[in-house]
Scaffold this motif. Structure first.
Motif, mmCIF file in Angstrom:
data_model
loop_
_atom_site.group_PDB
_atom_site.id
_atom_site.type_symbol
_atom_site.label_atom_id
_atom_site.label_comp_id
_atom_site.label_asym_id
_atom_site.label_seq_id
_atom_site.Cartn_x
_atom_site.Cartn_y
_atom_site.Cartn_z
ATOM 1 N N TYR A 88 21.296 -26.911 52.491
ATOM 2 C CA TYR A 88 20.178 -26.955 51.543
ATOM 3 C C TYR A 88 20.278 -28.232 50.719
ATOM 4 O O TYR A 88 21.341 -28.846 50.602
ATOM 5 C CB TYR A 88 20.164 -25.713 50.645
ATOM 6 C CG TYR A 88 21.432 -25.466 49.859
ATOM 7 C CD1 TYR A 88 21.596 -25.978 48.563
ATOM 8 C CD2 TYR A 88 22.469 -24.690 50.382
ATOM 9 C CE1 TYR A 88 22.754 -25.742 47.841
ATOM 10 C CE2 TYR A 88 23.623 -24.448 49.657
ATOM 11 C CZ TYR A 88 23.774 -24.976 48.395
ATOM 12 O OH TYR A 88 24.915 -24.744 47.685
ATOM 13 N N ARG A 89 19.156 -28.610 50.171
ATOM 14 C CA ARG A 89 19.117 -29.870 49.406
ATOM 15 C C ARG A 89 19.899 -29.726 48.107
ATOM 16 O O ARG A 89 19.820 -28.714 47.422
ATOM 17 C CB ARG A 89 17.663 -30.256 49.130
ATOM 18 C CG ARG A 89 16.900 -30.747 50.357
ATOM 19 C CD ARG A 89 15.428 -30.892 50.085
ATOM 20 N NE ARG A 89 14.778 -29.576 49.937
ATOM 21 C CZ ARG A 89 13.518 -29.398 49.531
ATOM 22 N NH1 ARG A 89 12.779 -30.449 49.193
ATOM 23 N NH2 ARG A 89 13.012 -28.176 49.454
ATOM 24 N N LEU A 90 20.641 -30.791 47.797
ATOM 25 C CA LEU A 90 21.523 -30.786 46.633
ATOM 26 C C LEU A 90 20.907 -31.542 45.473
ATOM 27 O O LEU A 90 20.178 -32.527 45.645
ATOM 28 C CB LEU A 90 22.866 -31.416 46.995
ATOM 29 C CG LEU A 90 23.691 -30.724 48.097
ATOM 30 C CD1 LEU A 90 24.963 -31.507 48.375
ATOM 31 C CD2 LEU A 90 24.009 -29.283 47.726
ATOM 32 N N ALA A 91 21.224 -31.066 44.273
ATOM 33 C CA ALA A 91 20.887 -31.787 43.056
ATOM 34 C C ALA A 91 21.959 -32.868 42.833
ATOM 35 O O ALA A 91 23.056 -32.782 43.375
ATOM 36 C CB ALA A 91 20.857 -30.806 41.885
ATOM 37 N N PRO A 92 21.690 -33.868 42.041
ATOM 38 C CA PRO A 92 20.464 -34.080 41.259
ATOM 39 C C PRO A 92 19.350 -34.745 42.052
ATOM 40 O O PRO A 92 18.246 -34.892 41.551
ATOM 41 C CB PRO A 92 20.945 -34.987 40.136
ATOM 42 C CG PRO A 92 22.023 -35.809 40.767
ATOM 43 C CD PRO A 92 22.735 -34.876 41.704
ATOM 44 N N GLU A 93 19.659 -35.179 43.321
ATOM 45 C CA GLU A 93 18.607 -35.823 44.090
ATOM 46 C C GLU A 93 17.433 -34.870 44.301
ATOM 47 O O GLU A 93 16.260 -35.303 44.269
ATOM 48 C CB GLU A 93 19.159 -36.282 45.451
ATOM 49 C CG GLU A 93 20.217 -37.372 45.362
ATOM 50 C CD GLU A 93 21.627 -36.826 45.202
ATOM 51 O OE1 GLU A 93 22.571 -37.599 45.361
ATOM 52 O OE2 GLU A 93 21.762 -35.602 44.926
ATOM 53 N N TYR A 94 17.746 -33.601 44.519
ATOM 54 C CA TYR A 94 16.714 -32.597 44.745
ATOM 55 C C TYR A 94 16.974 -31.410 43.821
ATOM 56 O O TYR A 94 17.636 -30.439 44.216
ATOM 57 C CB TYR A 94 16.716 -32.147 46.210
ATOM 58 C CG TYR A 94 16.496 -33.282 47.176
ATOM 59 C CD1 TYR A 94 15.215 -33.757 47.430
ATOM 60 C CD2 TYR A 94 17.575 -33.885 47.820
ATOM 61 C CE1 TYR A 94 15.004 -34.800 48.314
ATOM 62 C CE2 TYR A 94 17.381 -34.936 48.702
ATOM 63 C CZ TYR A 94 16.087 -35.394 48.944
ATOM 64 O OH TYR A 94 15.872 -36.437 49.813
ATOM 65 N N PRO A 95 16.493 -31.441 42.610
ATOM 66 C CA PRO A 95 16.779 -30.363 41.655
ATOM 67 C C PRO A 95 15.961 -29.110 41.970
ATOM 68 O O PRO A 95 15.145 -29.083 42.903
ATOM 69 C CB PRO A 95 16.378 -30.970 40.312
ATOM 70 C CG PRO A 95 15.323 -31.973 40.644
ATOM 71 C CD PRO A 95 15.698 -32.529 41.998
ATOM 72 N N PHE A 96 16.192 -28.085 41.170
ATOM 73 C CA PHE A 96 15.457 -26.826 41.264
ATOM 74 C C PHE A 96 13.953 -27.106 41.344
ATOM 75 O O PHE A 96 13.454 -27.981 40.640
ATOM 76 C CB PHE A 96 15.757 -25.993 40.012
ATOM 77 C CG PHE A 96 14.967 -24.722 39.900
ATOM 78 C CD1 PHE A 96 15.391 -23.579 40.551
ATOM 79 C CD2 PHE A 96 13.795 -24.663 39.137
ATOM 80 C CE1 PHE A 96 14.668 -22.401 40.441
ATOM 81 C CE2 PHE A 96 13.072 -23.495 39.035
ATOM 82 C CZ PHE A 96 13.514 -22.358 39.689
ATOM 83 N N PRO A 97 13.225 -26.447 42.252
ATOM 84 C CA PRO A 97 13.611 -25.288 43.082
ATOM 85 C C PRO A 97 13.923 -25.636 44.530
ATOM 86 O O PRO A 97 13.758 -24.781 45.408
ATOM 87 C CB PRO A 97 12.378 -24.416 42.996
ATOM 88 C CG PRO A 97 11.248 -25.414 43.005
ATOM 89 C CD PRO A 97 11.753 -26.609 42.230
ATOM 90 N N ALA A 98 14.381 -26.861 44.803
ATOM 91 C CA ALA A 98 14.607 -27.257 46.198
ATOM 92 C C ALA A 98 15.608 -26.330 46.881
ATOM 93 O O ALA A 98 15.387 -25.874 48.012
ATOM 94 C CB ALA A 98 15.107 -28.700 46.252
ATOM 95 N N GLY A 99 16.719 -26.038 46.216
ATOM 96 C CA GLY A 99 17.751 -25.199 46.811
ATOM 97 C C GLY A 99 17.258 -23.822 47.193
ATOM 98 O O GLY A 99 17.384 -23.415 48.370
ATOM 99 N N PRO A 100 16.700 -23.045 46.263
ATOM 100 C CA PRO A 100 16.221 -21.708 46.645
ATOM 101 C C PRO A 100 15.079 -21.739 47.647
ATOM 102 O O PRO A 100 14.939 -20.805 48.451
ATOM 103 C CB PRO A 100 15.801 -21.085 45.317
ATOM 104 C CG PRO A 100 15.720 -22.198 44.331
ATOM 105 C CD PRO A 100 16.643 -23.253 44.813
ATOM 106 N N ASP A 101 14.246 -22.786 47.622
ATOM 107 C CA ASP A 101 13.200 -22.888 48.638
ATOM 108 C C ASP A 101 13.822 -23.008 50.031
ATOM 109 O O ASP A 101 13.361 -22.368 50.990
ATOM 110 C CB ASP A 101 12.317 -24.103 48.369
ATOM 111 C CG ASP A 101 11.356 -23.889 47.205
ATOM 112 O OD1 ASP A 101 11.197 -22.725 46.763
ATOM 113 O OD2 ASP A 101 10.789 -24.891 46.725
ATOM 114 N N ASP A 102 14.880 -23.817 50.149
ATOM 115 C CA ASP A 102 15.515 -24.015 51.451
ATOM 116 C C ASP A 102 16.210 -22.746 51.927
ATOM 117 O O ASP A 102 16.139 -22.392 53.118
ATOM 118 C CB ASP A 102 16.529 -25.156 51.372
ATOM 119 C CG ASP A 102 15.869 -26.520 51.198
ATOM 120 O OD1 ASP A 102 14.658 -26.622 51.440
ATOM 121 O OD2 ASP A 102 16.589 -27.474 50.825
ATOM 122 N N THR A 103 16.900 -22.052 51.033
ATOM 123 C CA THR A 103 17.632 -20.860 51.473
ATOM 124 C C THR A 103 16.688 -19.728 51.855
ATOM 125 O O THR A 103 16.969 -18.964 52.786
ATOM 126 C CB THR A 103 18.625 -20.397 50.390
ATOM 127 O OG1 THR A 103 17.933 -20.193 49.150
ATOM 128 C CG2 THR A 103 19.715 -21.430 50.187
#
Length: 839
Positions: A633-648
């Motif tokens: 899944y995409r990691l912060a800070p490059e991809y902050p919330f909600p990138a992570g939960p969207d990917d999972t």
């Protein structure tokens, strides 16, 4: 004590002057194996600069001169009574004083009794009968006559090949007419590398002493050696040879301390060093049979005290030097003419016993110490010497040890260790005076827990694999107990500092008890792992840059067990709104349609990877007999919330939508994760419930961070970690959320959900020593209160990230088993009912 704290001090010493072991040990070749520049006191800047060491490794006469210089420089003799032995030390409860009797018939009373007798003040008794019948001279190395022993042209026997025996043998071999060495256990000896210390070298050290002393105190052995930062398997055999070539000839403890960090706990790594040293022995000893006798083969390298030599092995190439295998043919007795073994009798003029010491508190045990309620110290230690922090013993108030049993002194440069010990005791007495306390005594709980910790740490190492004085094995009838905390100096110093900063936690002042500091509550394997990080000089994660933190998280992979061989690993991809994302499938060798677990890796939303969680995922697949899917899944800070939960969520739906192709049952899917991955798993379970599925059978949340603003006991108690500190957690949350206002969203902090009803059964796993512990357990309670079948299981003595450290912390297997036990009935074809257990 006298000059700074204003106490009256009376010191007693059995010898006619100062020096301790360096007064008594005058045998030929007696020399320190720590560099002189480090084997010295640092408490006085002028002393450091003024004393000029002549050799890289000082000999006994020079060290004794140094100690006499220290004594005179600070006017210590007026506080000493020499040629005096203590015969009784009895606690007077009514007077709250120690009553000390001496062999001159006098009595001294004192508020405090400080045991500075040292660990090497009592020599090992002669095991061999018949000594009084011998017509020649029998001399023990620790009682060598001050005027020496003339060995020129003599037939000499040396019994023992430890550190002392090696020094004697290599020194007297050119002098004597005939030398016979009786060896029971050969040792791994490396070149000492002694030579004169040049003016340039000395001046360079003196000018850099502040940095070198600080580095020494924070190094595994108490000297500024290069740090070992790689495991042995990181190098090819050729690269290992180059590494060992460098440090074998580097001098001192570098071979052990500066090559590979896993030598002392990994048998395979240790074997590479042991094989190397055996090869070097064979190169140096001409007679192959003698060489093999000198090659250790019954214990790991370093599990007995590392020894050092100068032309020791070459001595056995001399025609008048003989080696007797006293293991195959043990010594039976000393005769009138010499020594008899089970195979032969030998005639000698002089017998040298280099048989070592009764290490630890043997000197104190001879002083007739009686504590509270008439308990003798010998009775208290009947099952093994035990202390708290190597500093004090329960039932013996106001009695403190300098470098006592179970301190780190066995593996630590002693002058520096002495200073640390004295500083701790001085601060403890100052704390008592500042608060008007009369007595300080270790609590029974503190001594017991610390003693358990010492044993647990030892069990995480190879030290118990050897028969050695480290474990008390060299003295008949002595209980087998580790004599030291085998973590290295930095961890021991951190534990003492933690106790000191917590108003001397673990001590009872005038009957008012206190709890032990948090680190001591940890499982010994956990402490040993954390010590290893310190010994490598690893920065705390909160002090790392983002790139450094990510790199550090990846290094944890080296601390994992090998992958189970029956699990097939396949890389694939799943679609997300940001494009294809990598995923990894872990398939056990089980026939038929499988259940599936989507398991999300940890890393604080800013790090972690599929590679770093190979072992936890493969182990779960193996134990559970289910397909485990690990999504990237995409990691912060490059991809902050909600990138992570969207990917999972996308990964979960991909598994359900492609169940047939994956060979899984779409009705038997669970989600789980560790740390930040557990947070994402909890959020994904919420979204799957609210946003059209898929339906989940279970959720497994291992140490989930739930609320960035939680104000809990665990967040305060374990604010400094281990591994994950409150500061680091706050920084990770901030990088992940981007805008802290996002913390109000249940898709970031699931405890903010309006309703938890209808979520899948949950297993919430927490670790005792974890800032996130209480918020996770609060979430488990909220789930249960909402009617969600919930099991909350806390693992005492463990810390955040334990799951991904299976090779370093064996109890990680307990976490795996707990997940398997929870998931197995829920992922069966007929789902079971889960009772709610919170607490």
């Amino acid at each position: 004590m006298r000059n700074l704290q204003g106490l009256t001090v009376q010191a007693f010493e059995a010898a006619p002057s100062v020096g301790g072991v360096w007064f008594w040990n005058r045998y030929p070749g007696a020399r320190c194996d720590f560099e002189s520049i480090f084997y010295s006191y640092s408490f006085d800047e002028d002393l450091q600069r003024d004393w000029r060491w002549t050799e890289r490794y000082a000999s006994q006469p020079e060290i004794l001169r140094y100690l006499e210089h220290v004594c005179d420089r600070f006017d210590l003799r007026r506080s000493y009574q020499f040629n005096t032995r203590i015969t009784s030390v009895v606690w007077d409860e009514a007077a709250t004083r120690w009553v000390v009797g001496t062999d001159d018939g006098r009595t001294t009373t004192a508020r405090f009794f400080i045991n500075a007798a040292g660990a090497f003040s009592v020599s090992k008794p002669n095991d061999f009968p018949g000594q009084d019948n011998f017509q020649g001279a029998v001399v023990h190395t620790s009682h060598w006559p001050a005027d020496g022993v003339d060995l020129t042209g003599k037939r000499v026997a040396v019994v023992g090949t430890g550190s002392t025996g090696i020094q004697v043998i290599q020194t007297i071999a050119p002098q004597v007419a005939e030398l016979t060495v009786f060896q029971r256990t050969p040792n791994f000896a490396c070149p000492l590398g002694n030579r004169p210390l040049t003016d340039e070298e000395f001046d360079s050290v003196v000018s850099d002493y502040p940095r070198l002393r600080e580095e020494s105190r924070n190094s595994i052995s108490g000297a500024a050696f290069p740090r070992a930062v790689l495991p042995a398997h990181a190098h090819t055999p050729e690269e290992q040879r180059q590494m060992y070539d460098t440090y074998y000839n580097g001098g001192g403890f570098r071979m052990l301390a500066s090559t590979y960090y896993d030598l002392i706990f990994n048998p395979e790594a240790n074997a590479t060093a042991a094989d190397y040293i055996r090869d070097r022995i064979r190169e140096r000893v001409k007679d192959p049979q003698v060489a093999e006798l000198l090659c250790p083969n019954d214990h790991p390298y370093g599990a007995k005290r590392a020894t050092f030599e100068t032309n020791y092995y070459e001595a056995f190439n001399l025609p008048h030097v003989h080696l007797v295998d006293a293991r195959t043919h043990p010594i039976v007795r000393i005769t009138e003419e010499g020594i008899a073994t089970t195979a032969a009798e030998y005639e000698f003029d002089v017998i040298v016993l280099a048989t070592g010491f009764d290490v630890g508190g043997a000197g104190l045990m001879r002083m007739g110490v009686v504590g509270r309620d008439g308990e003798a110290l010998t009775d208290h230690w009947a099952h093994g010497q035990r202390t708290y922090l190597g500093t004090a013993t329960e039932g013996f108030p106001n009695l403190f040890h300098v470098n006592g049993p179970q301190s780190a002194a066995a593996l630590f440069n002693n002058p520096i260790a002495i200073e640390d010990s004295v500083d701790f005791i001085g601060a403890l007495i100052a704390h008592m005076d500042a608060n008007g306390y009369t007595t300080a005594q270790v609590t029974e709980a503190a001594e017991t827990r610390y003693n358990d910790l010492v044993r647990e740490v030892a069990d995480a190492t190879l030290f118990p694999k050897a028969t050695s004085w480290y474990m008390g094995d060299n003295i008949a009838g002595k209980p087998r107990v580790p004599i030291s905390l085998f973590t290295g100096a930095p961890m021991y110093r951190a534990i003492c500092s933690e106790a000191r900063s917590s108003a001397f936690a673990g001590f009872s002042f005038d009957g008012s008890d206190s709890d032990v500091p948090p680190t001591i509550t940890l499982n010994g394997a956990s402490v040993f792992f954390l010590a290893g990080m310190m010994n490598m000089g690893a920065k705390p994660l909160e002090q790392c840059s983002l790139e450094e933190a990510r790199f550090m998280m990846e290094t944890f992979k080296a601390m994992q067990l090998p992958l189970p061989p029956d699990v097939t690993i396949t890389d694939t991809a799943f679609p997300s709104e940001a494009g294809p994302r990598a995923a990894r499938l872990y398939r056990p060798s089980v026939e038929g349609t499988l259940a599936a677990v989507v398991f999300i890796h940890g890393g604080g939303w800013i790090g972690g990877s599929l590679d770093a969680f190979d072992e936890p995922c493969a182990a779960l697949a193996h134990r559970l007999g289910a397909l485990v899917v690990s999504p990237d899944y995409r990691l912060a800070p490059e991809y902050p919330f909600p990138a992570g939960p969207d990917d999972t969520l996308a990964a979960l739906r991909w598994v359900a939508d492609n169940a047939a192709a994956l060979g899984v049952d779409p009705d038997r899917i669970a989600i789980g994760g560790e740390s930040a991955g557990a947070n994402l798993a909890a959020v994904t379970a919420l979204r799957a419930r609210d946003e059209g599925g898929p339906r989940l059978r279970a959720q497994v949340l291992v140490t989930p961070p739930i609320d960035p603003f939680a104000d809990t006991e665990s967040r305060n108690l374990y604010a400094g970690g281990p591994i994950i500190s409150a500061e680091l957690g706050a920084r990770m949350w901030a990088l992940y959320l981007g805008d802290l206002a996002n913390a109000a969203s249940p898709h970031a902090a699931p405890n903010h959900a309006d309703d938890l009803l209808g979520l899948p059964p949950a297993l919430v796993i927490t670790m005792e020593a974890d800032p996130t512990r209480d918020e996770a357990e609060d979430y488990a309670k909220a789930l249960a209160d909402a009617g969600v079948p919930t099991v909350c299981q806390r693992f005492d003595g463990l810390f955040h990230t334990t799951l991904s450290l299976s090779g370093a912390v064996p109890r990680a297997a307990e976490i795996q088993q707990a997940m398997c036990d929870f998931l197995t009935p829920l992922l069966s074809r007929v789902s079971a009912t889960v009772p709610t257990v919170v607490g």
